[in-house]
Write an enzyme that holds these catalytic residues in place. Structure first.
Site, mmCIF file in Angstrom:
data_model
loop_
_atom_site.group_PDB
_atom_site.id
_atom_site.type_symbol
_atom_site.label_atom_id
_atom_site.label_comp_id
_atom_site.label_asym_id
_atom_site.label_seq_id
_atom_site.Cartn_x
_atom_site.Cartn_y
_atom_site.Cartn_z
ATOM 1 N N ASN A 77 3.372 -13.006 11.372
ATOM 2 C CA ASN A 77 4.297 -12.317 12.267
ATOM 3 C C ASN A 77 3.558 -11.942 13.556
ATOM 4 O OD1 ASN A 77 6.048 -10.625 13.586
ATOM 5 N ND2 ASN A 77 6.417 -9.263 11.840
ATOM 6 N N CYS A 121 9.733 -6.412 17.135
ATOM 7 C CA CYS A 121 9.938 -7.827 16.764
ATOM 8 C C CYS A 121 11.222 -8.415 17.343
ATOM 9 C CB CYS A 121 9.911 -7.979 15.255
ATOM 10 S SG CYS A 121 8.302 -7.542 14.569
ATOM 11 N N HIS A 144 13.233 -14.659 13.554
ATOM 12 C CA HIS A 144 11.952 -13.958 13.633
ATOM 13 C C HIS A 144 11.192 -14.211 12.333
ATOM 14 C CE1 HIS A 144 8.919 -11.002 14.085
ATOM 15 N NE2 HIS A 144 9.394 -10.224 13.124
HETATM 16 C C1 LIG Z 1 5.531 -5.555 2.769
HETATM 17 C C2 LIG Z 1 6.150 -6.488 1.735
HETATM 18 C C3 LIG Z 1 5.563 -7.869 1.856
HETATM 19 C C4 LIG Z 1 5.825 -5.937 0.359
HETATM 20 O O1 LIG Z 1 6.433 -6.769 -0.609
HETATM 21 P P1 LIG Z 1 7.278 -6.147 -1.791
HETATM 22 O O2 LIG Z 1 7.735 -7.256 -2.609
HETATM 23 O O3 LIG Z 1 8.312 -5.237 -1.180
HETATM 24 O O4 LIG Z 1 6.194 -5.355 -2.540
HETATM 25 P P2 LIG Z 1 6.185 -3.800 -2.942
HETATM 26 O O5 LIG Z 1 5.861 -2.962 -1.768
HETATM 27 O O6 LIG Z 1 7.436 -3.494 -3.737
HETATM 28 O O7 LIG Z 1 4.981 -3.816 -3.936
HETATM 29 C C5 LIG Z 1 5.045 -4.465 -5.210
HETATM 30 C C6 LIG Z 1 3.695 -4.395 -5.846
HETATM 31 O O8 LIG Z 1 2.815 -5.294 -5.132
HETATM 32 C C7 LIG Z 1 1.681 -4.592 -4.719
HETATM 33 N N1 LIG Z 1 1.207 -5.165 -3.462
HETATM 34 C C8 LIG Z 1 1.576 -4.840 -2.213
HETATM 35 N N2 LIG Z 1 0.905 -5.581 -1.323
HETATM 36 C C9 LIG Z 1 0.094 -6.378 -2.041
HETATM 37 C C10 LIG Z 1 -0.829 -7.368 -1.694
HETATM 38 N N3 LIG Z 1 -1.094 -7.713 -0.410
HETATM 39 N N4 LIG Z 1 -1.476 -8.015 -2.687
HETATM 40 C C11 LIG Z 1 -1.258 -7.712 -3.975
HETATM 41 N N5 LIG Z 1 -0.387 -6.779 -4.369
HETATM 42 C C12 LIG Z 1 0.283 -6.116 -3.402
HETATM 43 C C13 LIG Z 1 2.117 -3.155 -4.571
HETATM 44 O O9 LIG Z 1 1.034 -2.260 -4.639
HETATM 45 C C14 LIG Z 1 3.065 -3.017 -5.734
HETATM 46 O O10 LIG Z 1 2.295 -2.808 -6.889
HETATM 47 P P3 LIG Z 1 2.783 -1.736 -7.979
HETATM 48 O O11 LIG Z 1 4.104 -2.226 -8.462
HETATM 49 O O12 LIG Z 1 1.688 -1.778 -8.983
HETATM 50 O O13 LIG Z 1 2.889 -0.449 -7.227
HETATM 51 C C15 LIG Z 1 7.685 -6.547 1.910
HETATM 52 O O14 LIG Z 1 8.258 -5.316 1.561
HETATM 53 C C16 LIG Z 1 8.093 -6.911 3.288
HETATM 54 O O15 LIG Z 1 7.871 -8.005 3.759
HETATM 55 N N6 LIG Z 1 8.777 -5.987 4.025
HETATM 56 C C17 LIG Z 1 9.228 -6.250 5.347
HETATM 57 C C18 LIG Z 1 8.071 -6.144 6.296
HETATM 58 C C19 LIG Z 1 8.403 -6.682 7.651
HETATM 59 O O16 LIG Z 1 9.214 -7.551 7.804
HETATM 60 N N7 LIG Z 1 7.717 -6.136 8.666
HETATM 61 C C20 LIG Z 1 7.834 -6.563 9.990
HETATM 62 C C21 LIG Z 1 9.031 -5.980 10.570
HETATM 63 S S1 LIG Z 1 9.799 -7.041 11.625
#
Ligand SMILES: CC(C)(COP(=O)(O)OP(=O)(O)OC[C@H]1O[C@@H](n2cnc3c(N)ncnc32)[C@H](O)[C@@H]1OP(=O)(O)O)[C@@H](O)C(=O)NCCC(=O)NCCS
Length: 330
Positions: A287, A117, A257
């Site tokens: 993204n 990215c 980004h």
């Molecule tokens: C991936 C991302 C969106 C997840 O969001 P988050 O707030 O960290 O969520 P978590 O992983 O802590 O999950 C929280 C809960 O939501 C749930 N969850 C995850 N994805 C879900 C979805 N699409 N829909 C519903 N629930 C979801 C999880 O299972 C978890 O449930 P639990 O507490 O019962 O286990 C976030 O971590 C993120 O954006 N990370 C950076 C990714 C990124 O930038 N990638 C590109 C790199 S440049």
């Protein structure tokens, strides 16, 4: 005083595939909701390239043709094409090569740059060095990715994030003080364990086992990536501004980004910039990896004026990250 030569962006083009995958359709594919994706990531729709045998060069070719149409530049005058991508059509030849061939840039030498990215930022800085050295006068930098080709559409934590798209900029020399001023770029391979695609390379060439294990898809530890993105993007953007004695009031736009709206908001807040001075189109495109930053420039082009100070900031797999200061040239 004779001004030094800098590299200025003199045009921007883009292309997005027609098919739109919205949150409701995704909710039929994995256990998720429009509400969860909107509040936790900030994405509503993403464009997806459909069609047998169509790869990233198909996107990039169209973005470059849009750039050439808008600028009226002769394709034969382009000397170098760099394509930032993590989803090349194939290992070789490079996607830049394929794009240049298809778009008629037949005098250019071409290569791909892989920095996930942060790829567009790394490619733009690399291209600017070729121009500042005096070696080349017309360089095209393309950011293009068909992320749908490596997204695991059974992984609800990852699949809502990504989309397909391409955008390209023209870089030309100037001595009027506009263009790319400075950048700070970083890499840290210890982050590789949190965001990668395991197979398909020389370590694990495609086999029945790699396919059965789902190793040809993105693996992401979302929380680790989120924390690293917020801290590194913020730190490096601030460091770049301090190094160049720039206050928030000097900045017209932050061009971040587009991975998660919460990461974008945190970066803007860290440098004290109001939300309306932050380019945001993540809600429509998701993204698109190499394409997010030039897609922002393309979307906001009409709002930009010559001399506007822009700060570009990125974070991605690798890990890779960085920030760049440029003065908009037109
Ligand atoms: C991936 C991302 C969106 C997840 O969001 P988050 O707030 O960290 O969520 P978590 O992983 O802590 O999950 C929280 C809960 O939501 C749930 N969850 C995850 N994805 C879900 C979805 N699409 N829909 C519903 N629930 C979801 C999880 O299972 C978890 O449930 P639990 O507490 O019962 O286990 C976030 O971590 C993120 O954006 N990370 C950076 C990714 C990124 O930038 N990638 C590109 C790199 S440049």
């Amino acid at each position: 005083m004779a001004n030094k030569t800098t590299a200025a962006i003199t045009g921007v083009g883009a292309w997005l595939p027609e098919y739109i995958l919205d949150n409701d359709e995704l909710s039929c594919m994995v256990d998720t909701t429009d509400e969860w994706i909107t509040t936790r990531i900030g994405i509503k729709t993403r464009h997806i390239l459909k069609g047998e045998g169509l790869g990233t060069s198909y996107l990039g070719e169209r973005a470059v043709k849009n750039l050439l149409e808008k600028t009226g530049v002769d394709p034969l005058s382009i000397e170098l094409v760099i394509c930032a991508t993590v989803t090349p059509d194939m290992f070789f030849p490079s996607t830049a090569n394929l794009i240049a061939h298809k778009a008629g840039l037949t005098n250019a030498f071409c290569f791909d740059l892989s920095a996930a990215c942060s790829g567009f930022l790394f490619a733009l800085w690399t291209a600017s060095r070729y121009i500042e050295s005096g070696a080349y006068k017309r360089v095209v930098v393309v950011g293009a990715d068909k992320m749908s080709s490596i997204v695991d559409y059974t992984d609800r934590k990852t699949c809502p994030i990504f989309g397909d798209g391409a955008a390209a900029v023209m870089l030309e020399p100037t001595t009027d003080g506009m263009g790319i001023q400075d950048a700070l770029l970083h890499s840290d391979g210890s982050g590789a364990v949190h965001l990668y695609m395991k197979a398909g390379g020389s370590a694990y060439p495609a086999s029945e086992e790699t396919v059965a294990n789902n190793w040809h898809r993105i693996h992401q530890d979302g929380q680790a990536v989120f924390k690293a993105a917020v801290s590194h993007m913020g730190d490096t953007t601030l460091e770049l501004m301090e190094k160049n004695h720039l206050a928030a009031s000097d900045i017209r736009y932050l061009v971040p980004h587009q991975a998660n709206l919460r990461i974008i908001d945190a970066t803007a807040a860290r440098i004290g910039l109001p939300a309306e001075q932050c380019m945001i189109n993540i809600q429509r495109y998701g993204n698109t990896t190499g394409a997010t930053i030039p897609l922002c420039l393309w979307d906001y082009e009409k709002q930009l004026k010559r001399g506007d100070n822009l700060i570009l900031a990125a974070f991605g797999g690798g890990y890779t990250w960085g920030a760049m200061w440029l003065k908009w040239a037109y």
